[in-house]
Design a protein around this motif. Structure first.
Motif, mmCIF file in Angstrom:
data_model
loop_
_atom_site.group_PDB
_atom_site.id
_atom_site.type_symbol
_atom_site.label_atom_id
_atom_site.label_comp_id
_atom_site.label_asym_id
_atom_site.label_seq_id
_atom_site.Cartn_x
_atom_site.Cartn_y
_atom_site.Cartn_z
ATOM 1 N N VAL A 127 0.851 -1.203 0.000
ATOM 2 C CA VAL A 127 0.000 0.000 0.000
ATOM 3 C C VAL A 127 0.888 1.255 0.000
ATOM 4 C CG1 VAL A 127 -2.207 0.883 0.884
ATOM 5 C CG2 VAL A 127 -1.445 -1.373 1.578
ATOM 6 N N MET A 130 0.483 6.072 -3.844
ATOM 7 C CA MET A 130 -0.636 7.004 -3.633
ATOM 8 C C MET A 130 -0.939 7.755 -4.929
ATOM 9 S SD MET A 130 0.720 8.749 -0.104
ATOM 10 C CE MET A 130 2.406 8.973 -0.664
ATOM 11 N N PRO A 132 -2.607 11.316 -5.096
ATOM 12 C CA PRO A 132 -3.180 12.332 -4.201
ATOM 13 C C PRO A 132 -4.564 12.825 -4.613
ATOM 14 C CG PRO A 132 -0.859 12.785 -4.596
ATOM 15 C CD PRO A 132 -1.234 11.658 -5.516
ATOM 16 N N LYS A 133 -4.880 12.760 -5.896
ATOM 17 C CA LYS A 133 -6.185 13.253 -6.332
ATOM 18 C C LYS A 133 -7.243 12.140 -6.400
ATOM 19 C CE LYS A 133 -4.488 17.230 -9.053
ATOM 20 N NZ LYS A 133 -4.227 18.052 -7.907
ATOM 21 N N TYR A 134 -6.924 10.950 -5.899
ATOM 22 C CA TYR A 134 -7.902 9.859 -5.882
ATOM 23 C C TYR A 134 -8.947 10.138 -4.808
ATOM 24 C CZ TYR A 134 -9.693 5.087 -6.223
ATOM 25 O OH TYR A 134 -10.491 3.982 -6.419
ATOM 26 N N ARG A 135 -10.150 9.592 -5.039
ATOM 27 C CA ARG A 135 -11.238 9.895 -4.121
ATOM 28 C C ARG A 135 -11.073 9.239 -2.743
ATOM 29 N NH1 ARG A 135 -16.609 10.429 -7.530
ATOM 30 N NH2 ARG A 135 -15.246 11.824 -8.655
ATOM 31 N N HIS A 136 -10.656 7.976 -2.731
ATOM 32 C CA HIS A 136 -10.727 7.225 -1.476
ATOM 33 C C HIS A 136 -9.345 6.918 -0.887
ATOM 34 C CE1 HIS A 136 -14.897 6.749 -2.556
ATOM 35 N NE2 HIS A 136 -14.528 6.245 -3.711
ATOM 36 N N PRO A 138 -6.811 4.259 1.260
ATOM 37 C CA PRO A 138 -5.592 5.011 1.567
ATOM 38 C C PRO A 138 -4.840 5.468 0.312
ATOM 39 C CG PRO A 138 -5.161 2.666 1.730
ATOM 40 C CD PRO A 138 -6.621 2.801 1.353
ATOM 41 N N ASN A 140 -5.448 7.837 -1.596
ATOM 42 C CA ASN A 140 -5.315 9.297 -1.662
ATOM 43 C C ASN A 140 -4.295 9.841 -0.658
ATOM 44 O OD1 ASN A 140 -6.611 9.066 0.769
ATOM 45 N ND2 ASN A 140 -8.573 9.888 0.065
ATOM 46 N N GLY A 141 -3.670 8.957 0.107
ATOM 47 C CA GLY A 141 -2.665 9.409 1.076
ATOM 48 C C GLY A 141 -3.165 9.354 2.511
ATOM 49 N N ASP A 142 -4.429 8.981 2.679
ATOM 50 C CA ASP A 142 -4.969 8.823 4.031
ATOM 51 C C ASP A 142 -4.177 7.711 4.737
ATOM 52 O OD1 ASP A 142 -6.551 9.044 6.240
ATOM 53 O OD2 ASP A 142 -8.440 8.516 5.252
ATOM 54 N N VAL A 144 -2.822 4.421 6.417
ATOM 55 C CA VAL A 144 -3.001 3.018 6.016
ATOM 56 C C VAL A 144 -3.313 2.200 7.271
ATOM 57 C CG1 VAL A 144 -1.898 1.011 4.936
ATOM 58 C CG2 VAL A 144 -1.345 3.329 4.144
ATOM 59 N N ILE B 18 -11.520 17.537 -5.284
ATOM 60 C CA ILE B 18 -11.479 16.572 -4.186
ATOM 61 C C ILE B 18 -11.572 17.268 -2.833
ATOM 62 C CG2 ILE B 18 -10.276 14.670 -5.313
ATOM 63 C CD1 ILE B 18 -7.665 15.942 -4.218
ATOM 64 N N TYR B 68 -3.829 15.251 2.370
ATOM 65 C CA TYR B 68 -3.291 14.296 3.346
ATOM 66 C C TYR B 68 -1.774 14.447 3.491
ATOM 67 C CZ TYR B 68 -7.777 12.034 3.535
ATOM 68 O OH TYR B 68 -9.109 11.793 3.732
ATOM 69 N N ARG B 70 0.623 12.446 4.196
ATOM 70 C CA ARG B 70 1.451 11.417 3.545
ATOM 71 C C ARG B 70 1.597 11.736 2.055
ATOM 72 N NH1 ARG B 70 0.980 5.734 2.378
ATOM 73 N NH2 ARG B 70 -1.265 5.922 2.128
ATOM 74 N N ARG B 93 -8.848 18.063 3.126
ATOM 75 C CA ARG B 93 -9.774 16.983 2.779
ATOM 76 C C ARG B 93 -10.451 16.436 4.027
ATOM 77 N NH1 ARG B 93 -7.542 13.151 -2.065
ATOM 78 N NH2 ARG B 93 -9.756 12.687 -2.206
#
Ligand code: SF4
Ligand code: SF4
Lengths: 242, 111
Positions: A127, A130, A132-136, A138, A140-142, A144, B18, B68, B70, B93
């Motif tokens: 994982v 990333m 960064p512009k993905y919707r969900h 982890p 998108n960088g959220d 893990v 986003i 985020y 990260r 976000r």
């Protein structure tokens, strides 16, 4: 190009300048003003778009309005998680990944990446990839979670069960489609086979239909996969040495 | 961003929707209405892809308002300009405009 906004320039003016692609350096000052190359524009409240259009016309001069810009969509590696396994390098069909002089995986050709396709992030067992512009999360960088790691590991296992990797899945299905095609002369059925395969891939990896439609031929994919495997192998040896 | 001192860097995330609009514009409005210096850039992702040398100008102690942490750290890293220690990344976000602005503006100025 940086535009300087001094004093209480309205947020609408700053936003309109950002929309046009200018960086804005806001400096606190008594009198509100917008300055470009030493030239001042009046910045009345609510006149954001008008000010930005004037600034833009001044900066561009006679140059044509540029074509729509590329949406910056590309993978970003979290090196705190990456184990340099090279699965992403082997997987990507568009040569987005490369290897550094020390054998480290790196994202090299960002603009080759297919907009809105996050597929390589799904093959990464750690994982670590990333968008960064993905919707969900982890992707998108959220953060893990342990569940994310388990899920990704499961996906890799599933793709292994399907026939080693996604290339062999594609190849096998295509071979089946080809033999059926020759036996039955049913080109529609062969096409459907390939489409089914692509739908499976699309669903499993979140690949948009436009990207699936633009995939190279099976033969090209096989050649690319082989070349990528070799590069990955060399990189692994290099990383082992350094 | 051409500052030796800690600064504020705001990312407008121009190429994607986003970040909730109320957060993105809310933060910008409050920054614009404050008496703080700050730098606003159209899109940090785009700067990272171009390996923009100005990404190297974020001083320790700065605050980066984007997404985020990260992802933002990865973007600076892949541009060849890893963020120095002590940079705080504020995530539009996940947080509200109030939460983000409160951690930037001096106490009592965030209203
Ligand atoms: S697949 Fe993931 S862990 Fe493996 S090299 Fe790529 S980013 Fe690193
Ligand atoms: S860094 Fe985050 S907020 Fe800024 S452009 Fe990229 S995705 Fe958007």
């Amino acid at each position: 190009m940086t535009v300087t906004a001094q004093g209480s320039v309205p947020a609408g003016v700053i936003a309109a300048l950002l929309e046009k692609g200018y960086r804005v350096a806001r400096e606190a000052a008594a009198e509100p003003s917008v300055r470009v190359n030493g030239k001042a524009w009046p910045a009345p409240p609510g006149a954001g778009a008008a000010v930005a259009a004037e600034v833009d016309a001044y900066v561009r001069g006679d140059a044509p309005v540029p074509a729509a810009a590329w949406k910056p969509w590309f993978p970003v590696i979290d090196y705190k998680r990456c184990t340099n396994c090279m699965q992403c390098l082997s997987f990507c069909l568009f040569d987005v990944y490369g290897v550094s002089g020390t054998g480290q995986i790196e994202v090299r050709n960002q603009t080759n990446c297919k907009t809105d396709c996050p597929a390589c992030s799904r093959v990464c067992p750690e994982v670590a990839i990333m968008f960064p512009k993905y919707r969900h999360g982890p992707i998108n960088g959220d953060a893990v979670s342990a569940d994310d790691v388990r899920r990704e590991a499961m996906k890799v296992d599933i793709s292994a069960l399907l026939g080693g990797d996604i290339y062999s899945l594609l190849r096998d299905r295509s071979e089946k489609a080809k033999s059926r095609f020759s036996k039955e002369r049913d080109d529609e059925r062969a096409l459907k086979e390939r489409q089914n395969c692509l739908v499976t891939m699309g669903k499993a990896l979140g690949v948009p239909a436009e990207v699936l439609a633009s995939l190279p031929s099976v033969e090209e994919i096989q050649a690319k996969a082989e070349a990528a495997r070799q590069r990955a192998e060399e990189a692994r040896k290099l990383a082992g040495q350094s | 961003m051409a500052r030796q001192n800690p600064g504020i860097l705001y990312c407008y995330c121009k190429f994607a929707r986003i970040i909730p609009n109320e957060v993105k514009t809310g933060v910008l409005e409050r920054l614009a209405g404050s008496d703080l210096d700050f730098d606003a850039v159209p899109d940090l992702c785009e700067m990272s892809a171009r390996k923009d040398p100005r990404l190297a100008e974020v001083a320790p102690g700065s605050k980066v308002i984007a997404c985020y942490p990260r992802a933002v750290q990865g973007l600076f890293h892949s541009a060849g300009h890893p963020l120095p220690a002590g940079v705080e990344i504020l995530n539009m976000r996940a947080g509200t405009a109030d939460e983000i602005v409160q951690s930037i503006l001096p106490a009592g100025a965030a209203a």
